[in-house]
Scaffold this motif. Structure first.
Motif: not given
Length: 175
Positions: A29-31, A69-74, A140-142
């Motif tokens: 989703t992020l990518v 930028v670094v975005i982590s999820t989880g 992640c979308r939000d």
């Protein structure tokens, strides 16, 4: 004055004990969103819920001049294995306090009081922005659609993260 779009280089880190590249829906989703917005996927990885390993990866990516930028999820929840927020805070030089607050407001509009269970956070280290998002594709979308897409767009007014990116590490430079 019109401004030209400036793509930023973003690394995506999924933190999960159960996901792999084939079923990393939140990372996907992020990518998808960052690439659709015109940014560059600079790196991508999946790590288990291990505080030291997460912090080590964040530090390595912050030290990489090809990552902005670094975005982590989880790993942002409340269970014993959720250590992503602590790993991020181990690395931060400055926390972006309002990021978590704004994310909570966005989440409240979508999932009501369940938003209190999220510990989304943002910060800065070594001239790099870091954001920790919950591990659901919806979260992640939000976060992307309501916050990051605008803040990572140089054209967004009255201000945005991109315009101050070159100054994040000014304290490290000689005068």
């Amino acid at each position: 004055m019109d401004r030209d779009f400036i793509p930023v280089r973003i690394a995506v880190l999924t933190v999960s004990d159960t996901r792999d590249a084939a079923d990393d829906r939140s990372g996907d989703t992020l990518v998808g969103r960052l690439e659709a917005a015109g940014h560059v996927l600079a790196a991508r990885d999946i790590l288990r819920d291990d505080r030291a390993a997460i912090a080590e990866k964040l530090r390595a990516w912050c030290a990489d001049p090809q990552i902005d930028v670094v975005i982590s999820t989880g790993g942002t929840g409340l269970t014993g294995r959720d250590v992503t927020v602590e790993a991020h805070r181990d690395v931060y030089e400055k926390e972006i306090d309002a990021f978590g607050t704004v994310f909570t407001i966005v989440s409240m509009n979508k999932i009501g009081t369940s938003a209190v269970q999220s510990r989304a956070t943002g910060g800065v280290a070594q001239g790099t922005y870091l954001f920790a998002l919950p591990g659901s594709p919806g979260a992640c979308r939000d976060a992307w659609d309501e916050i990051l897409e605008r803040q990572l767009d140089y054209r967004h007014r009255p201000c945005n993260f991109v315009e101050i990116l070159p100054r994040l590490d000014e304290h490290l430079r000689r005068k």
